[in-house]
Write a protein that holds these residues in place. Structure first.
Motif, mmCIF file in Angstrom:
data_model
loop_
_atom_site.group_PDB
_atom_site.id
_atom_site.type_symbol
_atom_site.label_atom_id
_atom_site.label_comp_id
_atom_site.label_asym_id
_atom_site.label_seq_id
_atom_site.Cartn_x
_atom_site.Cartn_y
_atom_site.Cartn_z
ATOM 1 N N LYS A 116 -0.419 13.045 -9.352
ATOM 2 C CA LYS A 116 0.317 14.262 -9.697
ATOM 3 C C LYS A 116 1.515 14.480 -8.766
ATOM 4 N N ASP A 117 1.380 14.030 -7.499
ATOM 5 C CA ASP A 117 2.451 14.206 -6.490
ATOM 6 C C ASP A 117 2.546 12.916 -5.674
ATOM 7 N N PRO A 118 3.268 11.904 -6.196
ATOM 8 C CA PRO A 118 3.329 10.596 -5.524
ATOM 9 C C PRO A 118 3.885 10.646 -4.091
ATOM 10 N N ASP A 119 4.731 11.626 -3.773
ATOM 11 C CA ASP A 119 5.317 11.698 -2.426
ATOM 12 C C ASP A 119 4.434 12.455 -1.418
ATOM 13 N N LYS A 120 3.291 12.952 -1.874
ATOM 14 C CA LYS A 120 2.403 13.690 -0.972
ATOM 15 C C LYS A 120 1.868 12.738 0.110
ATOM 16 N N PRO A 121 2.041 13.110 1.423
ATOM 17 C CA PRO A 121 1.596 12.206 2.484
ATOM 18 C C PRO A 121 0.101 12.370 2.799
ATOM 19 N N PHE B 10 0.265 6.570 10.621
ATOM 20 C CA PHE B 10 0.229 5.859 9.340
ATOM 21 C C PHE B 10 0.326 6.912 8.223
ATOM 22 N N ILE B 11 1.347 6.722 7.379
ATOM 23 C CA ILE B 11 1.612 7.677 6.298
ATOM 24 C C ILE B 11 1.490 6.953 4.954
ATOM 25 N N PHE B 12 0.491 7.346 4.154
ATOM 26 C CA PHE B 12 0.294 6.773 2.822
ATOM 27 C C PHE B 12 0.915 7.693 1.769
ATOM 28 N N ARG B 13 1.558 7.081 0.765
ATOM 29 C CA ARG B 13 2.070 7.810 -0.392
ATOM 30 C C ARG B 13 1.590 7.087 -1.669
ATOM 31 N N LEU C 175 0.810 -1.217 0.000
ATOM 32 C CA LEU C 175 0.000 0.000 0.000
ATOM 33 C C LEU C 175 0.842 1.264 0.000
ATOM 34 N N GLY C 176 2.162 1.117 -0.088
ATOM 35 C CA GLY C 176 3.014 2.293 -0.034
ATOM 36 C C GLY C 176 2.861 3.016 1.290
ATOM 37 N N LEU C 177 2.862 2.229 2.358
ATOM 38 C CA LEU C 177 2.554 2.766 3.691
ATOM 39 C C LEU C 177 3.796 2.786 4.565
#
Length: 232
Positions: A169-174, A161-164, A147-149
Protein backbone atom coordinates in the motif's frame (compact mmCIF):
# COMPACT_ATOMS: atom_id res chain seq x y z
CA UNK A 1 116.51 -2.05 78.81
CA UNK A 2 116.26 0.74 81.37
CA UNK A 3 116.57 -1.84 84.14
CA UNK A 4 119.76 -3.35 82.69
CA UNK A 5 121.30 0.11 82.33
CA UNK A 6 120.67 0.88 86.01
CA UNK A 7 122.27 -2.43 87.12
CA UNK A 8 125.40 -1.66 85.05
CA UNK A 9 125.69 1.73 86.72
CA UNK A 10 125.42 0.11 90.15
CA UNK A 11 128.19 -2.40 89.26
CA UNK A 12 130.47 0.41 88.08
CA UNK A 13 129.73 2.33 91.25
CA UNK A 14 130.69 -0.66 93.45
CA UNK A 15 133.93 -1.16 91.53
CA UNK A 16 134.86 2.47 91.99
CA UNK A 17 134.12 2.15 95.69
CA UNK A 18 136.49 -0.84 96.00
CA UNK A 19 139.29 1.03 94.24
CA UNK A 20 138.69 4.01 96.42
CA UNK A 21 138.91 1.80 99.54
CA UNK A 22 142.24 0.25 98.56
CA UNK A 23 143.72 3.68 98.03
CA UNK A 24 142.15 5.00 101.18
CA UNK A 25 143.70 2.24 103.37
CA UNK A 26 147.15 3.18 102.29
CA UNK A 27 146.66 6.75 103.49
CA UNK A 28 144.52 6.62 106.68
CA UNK A 29 144.75 4.65 109.94
CA UNK A 30 142.65 1.77 111.26
CA UNK A 31 140.20 3.89 113.21
CA UNK A 32 139.55 6.12 110.33
CA UNK A 33 139.30 3.05 108.14
CA UNK A 34 136.68 1.50 110.43
CA UNK A 35 134.69 4.70 110.38
CA UNK A 36 134.98 4.77 106.66
CA UNK A 37 133.89 1.12 106.48
CA UNK A 38 130.84 1.90 108.54
CA UNK A 39 130.06 4.83 106.27
CA UNK A 40 130.66 2.68 103.22
CA UNK A 41 128.36 -0.07 104.51
CA UNK A 42 125.71 2.48 105.31
CA UNK A 43 126.11 4.01 101.86
CA UNK A 44 126.02 0.58 100.22
CA UNK A 45 122.86 -0.31 102.13
CA UNK A 46 121.23 2.90 100.99
CA UNK A 47 122.30 2.18 97.45
CA UNK A 48 120.87 -1.36 97.64
CA UNK A 49 117.55 -0.04 98.94
CA UNK A 50 117.52 2.63 96.26
CA UNK A 51 118.44 0.06 93.63
CA UNK A 52 115.63 -2.25 94.76
CA UNK A 53 113.14 0.61 94.66
CA UNK A 54 114.22 1.67 91.17
CA UNK A 55 114.15 -1.93 89.95
CA UNK A 56 110.61 -2.28 91.25
CA UNK A 57 109.57 0.99 89.62
CA UNK A 58 111.21 -0.02 86.36
CA UNK A 59 109.41 -3.37 86.44
CA UNK A 60 106.15 -1.57 87.15
CA UNK A 61 106.94 0.77 84.25
CA UNK A 62 107.60 -2.22 81.98
CA UNK A 63 104.32 -3.77 83.08
CA UNK A 64 102.55 -0.50 82.38
CA UNK A 65 104.15 -0.29 78.93
CA UNK A 66 103.10 -3.87 78.23
CA UNK A 67 99.57 -3.05 79.39
CA UNK A 68 99.44 0.03 77.17
CA UNK A 69 100.66 -2.05 74.24
CA UNK A 70 97.97 -4.61 75.04
CA UNK A 71 95.37 -1.84 75.05
CA UNK A 72 96.69 -0.56 71.71
CA UNK A 73 96.44 -4.06 70.24
CA UNK A 74 92.89 -4.38 71.50
CA UNK A 75 92.00 -1.00 70.00
CA UNK A 76 93.53 -2.00 66.66
CA UNK A 77 91.62 -5.29 66.75
CA UNK A 78 88.36 -3.51 67.53
CA UNK A 79 89.00 -0.99 64.74
CA UNK A 80 89.63 -3.84 62.32
CA UNK A 81 86.44 -5.57 63.48
CA UNK A 82 84.44 -2.35 63.03
CA UNK A 83 85.83 -1.91 59.51
CA UNK A 84 84.89 -5.49 58.64
CA UNK A 85 81.36 -5.00 60.01
CA UNK A 86 80.97 -1.75 58.06
CA UNK A 87 82.07 -3.53 54.88
CA UNK A 88 79.60 -6.34 55.56
CA UNK A 89 76.83 -3.80 56.19
CA UNK A 90 77.65 -1.97 52.96
CA UNK A 91 77.60 -5.29 51.08
CA UNK A 92 74.22 -6.20 52.62
CA UNK A 93 72.81 -2.80 51.62
CA UNK A 94 74.19 -3.25 48.10
CA UNK A 95 72.64 -6.72 47.85
CA UNK A 96 69.31 -5.36 49.10
CA UNK A 97 69.44 -2.54 46.54
CA UNK A 98 70.27 -5.06 43.81
CA UNK A 99 67.37 -7.26 44.91
CA UNK A 100 64.98 -4.29 44.98
CA UNK A 101 66.22 -3.19 41.57
CA UNK A 102 65.71 -6.73 40.23
CA UNK A 103 62.17 -6.86 41.65
CA UNK A 104 61.40 -3.49 40.10
CA UNK A 105 62.85 -4.57 36.76
CA UNK A 106 60.82 -7.80 36.84
CA UNK A 107 57.66 -5.84 37.67
CA UNK A 108 58.27 -3.43 34.78
CA UNK A 109 58.89 -6.36 32.43
CA UNK A 110 55.65 -8.01 33.53
CA UNK A 111 53.76 -4.77 32.89
CA UNK A 112 55.36 -4.47 29.45
CA UNK A 113 54.40 -8.04 28.57
CA UNK A 114 50.84 -7.48 29.79
CA UNK A 115 50.66 -4.27 27.74
CA UNK A 116 51.87 -6.11 24.64
CA UNK A 117 49.19 -8.78 25.17
CA UNK A 118 46.49 -6.14 25.57
CA UNK A 119 47.67 -4.32 22.45
CA UNK A 120 47.69 -7.58 20.50
CA UNK A 121 44.18 -8.36 21.74
CA UNK A 122 42.93 -4.89 20.82
CA UNK A 123 44.58 -5.16 17.42
CA UNK A 124 42.95 -8.54 16.87
CA UNK A 125 39.52 -7.20 17.87
CA UNK A 126 39.97 -4.13 15.72
CA UNK A 127 40.95 -6.30 12.79
CA UNK A 128 37.89 -8.50 13.29
CA UNK A 129 35.62 -5.45 13.47
CA UNK A 130 37.11 -3.99 10.29
CA UNK A 131 36.72 -7.30 8.46
CA UNK A 132 33.04 -7.52 9.44
CA UNK A 133 32.43 -3.90 8.43
CA UNK A 134 34.08 -4.62 5.07
CA UNK A 135 31.83 -7.64 4.54
CA UNK A 136 28.83 -5.47 5.34
CA UNK A 137 29.88 -2.82 2.87
CA UNK A 138 30.52 -5.41 0.15
CA UNK A 139 27.03 -6.79 0.67
CA UNK A 140 25.48 -3.34 0.41
CA UNK A 141 25.05 -3.27 -3.35
CA UNK A 142 23.59 -6.77 -3.42
CA UNK A 143 21.08 -5.97 -0.70
CA UNK A 144 20.05 -2.70 -2.28
CA UNK A 145 19.39 -4.32 -5.65
CA UNK A 146 17.70 -7.51 -4.49
CA UNK A 147 15.94 -6.46 -1.31
CA UNK A 148 15.25 -2.78 -1.86
CA UNK A 149 17.65 -2.02 0.97
CA UNK A 150 19.49 1.19 1.83
CA UNK A 151 22.40 1.11 4.29
CA UNK A 152 23.63 4.22 6.06
CA UNK A 153 26.59 4.73 8.36
CA UNK A 154 25.47 6.73 11.41
CA UNK A 155 26.98 7.82 14.76
CA UNK A 156 29.22 5.55 16.89
CA UNK A 157 30.21 3.44 13.87
CA UNK A 158 26.71 1.97 13.59
CA UNK A 159 24.93 0.91 10.41
CA UNK A 160 21.29 1.66 9.76
CA UNK A 161 19.41 -0.74 7.46
CA UNK A 162 16.36 0.72 5.72
CA UNK A 163 13.98 -1.61 3.85
CA UNK A 164 11.37 -0.35 1.37
CA UNK A 165 8.91 -1.98 -1.01
CA UNK A 166 7.56 -4.10 1.84
CA UNK A 167 4.16 -2.52 2.33
CA UNK A 168 2.35 -2.81 -1.03
CA UNK A 169 0.00 0.00 0.00
CA UNK A 170 2.97 2.34 0.73
CA UNK A 171 6.12 1.12 -1.08
CA UNK A 172 8.27 4.01 0.27
CA UNK A 173 7.41 3.24 3.91
CA UNK A 174 10.72 2.52 5.75
CA UNK A 175 11.31 -0.56 7.92
CA UNK A 176 14.62 -0.09 9.80
CA UNK A 177 17.01 -1.67 12.23
CA UNK A 178 20.35 -0.41 13.53
CA UNK A 179 23.35 -2.69 13.88
CA UNK A 180 26.66 -2.33 15.72
CA UNK A 181 29.58 -4.54 16.71
CA UNK A 182 30.09 -4.75 20.48
CA UNK A 183 33.33 -5.04 22.49
CA UNK A 184 33.29 -8.84 22.11
CA UNK A 185 33.20 -8.45 18.31
CA UNK A 186 29.63 -9.75 17.99
CA UNK A 187 26.74 -8.32 15.97
CA UNK A 188 24.25 -6.42 18.12
CA UNK A 189 20.92 -4.90 17.07
CA UNK A 190 20.52 -1.59 18.93
CA UNK A 191 17.13 -0.55 17.52
CA UNK A 192 14.35 -1.94 15.35
CA UNK A 193 11.37 -0.07 13.88
CA UNK A 194 8.76 -1.45 13.89
CA UNK A 195 9.61 -3.81 16.74
CA UNK A 196 10.14 -7.49 15.91
CA UNK A 197 9.68 -10.13 18.62
CA UNK A 198 12.08 -12.46 16.83
CA UNK A 199 15.00 -10.01 16.61
CA UNK A 200 16.82 -11.54 19.62
CA UNK A 201 16.60 -14.98 18.01
CA UNK A 202 18.03 -13.68 14.71
CA UNK A 203 20.83 -11.91 16.57
CA UNK A 204 21.82 -15.07 18.43
CA UNK A 205 21.79 -17.11 15.22
CA UNK A 206 24.03 -14.73 13.26
CA UNK A 207 26.53 -14.80 16.14
CA UNK A 208 26.63 -18.58 15.91
CA UNK A 209 26.75 -18.95 12.11
CA UNK A 210 28.28 -15.62 11.05
CA UNK A 211 25.97 -15.81 8.02
CA UNK A 212 25.16 -12.12 7.70
CA UNK A 213 23.21 -12.21 4.38
CA UNK A 214 20.83 -14.77 5.86
CA UNK A 215 20.47 -12.58 8.96
CA UNK A 216 19.39 -9.55 6.88
CA UNK A 217 17.12 -11.65 4.69
CA UNK A 218 15.38 -13.12 7.77
CA UNK A 219 14.74 -9.64 9.17
CA UNK A 220 13.23 -8.53 5.84
CA UNK A 221 10.98 -11.59 5.85
CA UNK A 222 9.92 -10.76 9.40
CA UNK A 223 9.12 -7.16 8.38
CA UNK A 224 7.15 -8.46 5.38
CA UNK A 225 5.16 -10.88 7.55
CA UNK A 226 4.43 -8.09 10.04
CA UNK A 227 3.25 -5.82 7.18
CA UNK A 228 0.84 -8.46 5.86
CA UNK A 229 -0.45 -9.06 9.37
CA UNK A 230 -1.06 -5.35 9.93
CA UNK A 231 -2.77 -5.01 6.54
CA UNK A 232 -5.10 -7.93 7.09
Amino acid sequence: MANAKTEDEITLFERDMKEFWIEFKSVYGTEQINQTLTLRDSCKGSIDVLSAKWSKKLKEGDLMIDKIQEYNNEILQQSKCISEKEEQLAEIKLNQEEEQQKNLTDSIQELKEELVKQMELMSSKDKAVKEKMERLCKSKVLFEECLGLEIRRIHDEQLQFIFRHIDHKDPDKPYTFTLSINEQGDYEVTSCTPTLDCIAEFQLKVRETNNFPAFVANIRKAFTALSYKQSA
